[in-house]
Design a protein around this motif. Structure first.
Motif: not given
Lengths: 110, 94, 90
Positions: C2-4, C7-8
């Motif tokens: 979920e956390s960005t 993901n990045t």
């Protein structure tokens, strides 16, 4: 006492190998990413002091993984190891390092 | 998915990218082999460490250890075989 | 996932592997001698292995780690057999 010393050397060898591995990869990454490459490839031969199959496997694997060297060939009488060097100007230092690995392997096997 | 896992995965991919840039930039076959043998194995080691830290189970750790041992035993042997081929056929110039 | 930040990072690592695959395929098509092509092929297999490991983290299924074992064995066999074939072909 002797067995304890051998166990100590056997534990120490993978740590030395990991240290060499990280150093080799950082050198290689620096060389590839900087625009002016300071490489100067060439061949050299190093006299072998071990001749068993397992010892040669243990020697040629770290030589391929240490900075700037890649083991190429061993002649039929098992006298010389042929090594491809990436930095030909630091040839003495690299040959000394390979001999250092050889003494470490001799301490394990004997 | 902790921060450590993602940083390890990213570093491993960057090392594989460095290996391919080295394959592009070096001038002769032997130097190209330096790049692919060392940097690729190290990148795979970092990616596998990230996978182990992500799953944190015993069986995945054993499998990752097996893959690392295979890669580190076979990469120098493959380089050795390729270099013998290069020297026998004598086409190492560019 | 979920956390960005994570993901990045995983998108960045996928794109780094994709760039590595493109550069290696360029060397594979362009390569002056056939030995350069063998080296590039060896690197392609490693890049694919990295893709599969990253995908196993992305979908969080640990069964995909088994594929990496098989690929690491098969790629060694392929590289050795191609190089020995070229050595004895003349």
């Amino acid at each position: 006492m002797n067995v304890l010393k051998k166990i100590y050397y056997i534990i120490l060898f993978p740590l030395y190998y990991l240290f060499k591995l990280v150093k080799a990869n950082l050198f290689l990454a620096w060389d590839i990413l900087t625009p002016k490459m300071m490489i100067n490839p060439g061949f050299t031969r190093i006299r072998l002091e071990i001749s068993s199959d397992f010892g040669l496997l243990l020697l040629s694997n770290p030589v391929s993984m240490t900075p700037g060297t890649l083991s190429q060939d061993i002649d039929r009488e098992r006298k010389f190891l042929e090594v491809h060097l990436l930095y030909m100007d630091q040839r003495e230092v690299t040959e000394h390092e390979v001999r250092d690995i050889m003494t470490k392997i001799k301490r394990i096997l004997e | 998915m902790t921060a450590l896992t993602s940083i390890l995965l990213f570093l491993g991919s960057v090392f594989i990218l460095i290996a391919s840039i080295g394959l592009l930039r070096f001038r002769e076959s032997f130097s190209r082999m330096h790049a692919t043998t060392k940097a690729t194995s190290f990148g795979l080691l970092l990616i596998l460490a990230g996978v182990v830290f992500y799953f944190l189970s015993f069986i995945v750790a054993i499998k990752a250890l097996l893959v690392i041992v295979f890669v580190y035993l076979t990469a120098p042997l493959a380089a050795h075989s390729i270099s013998k081929t290069v020297r026998n056929t004598g086409k190492n110039k560019r | 996932m979920e956390s960005t930040f994570e993901n990045t990072m995983i998108i960045l690592s996928f794109s780094a592997l994709l760039m590595a695959l493109l550069i290696t395929l360029y060397r594979l098509m362009r390569g002056p001698s056939s030995s350069d092509r063998i080296i590039a092929l060896d690197l392609v297999v490693s890049v694919v292995m990295g893709f599969i490991l990253l995908y196993s983290v992305l979908v969080s299924k640990e069964i995909y780690v088994d594929i990496a074992i098989v690929i690491s064995l098969i790629s060694f066999m392929g590289t050795i057999s191609i190089s020995i074939y070229l050595r004895h072909k003349k």
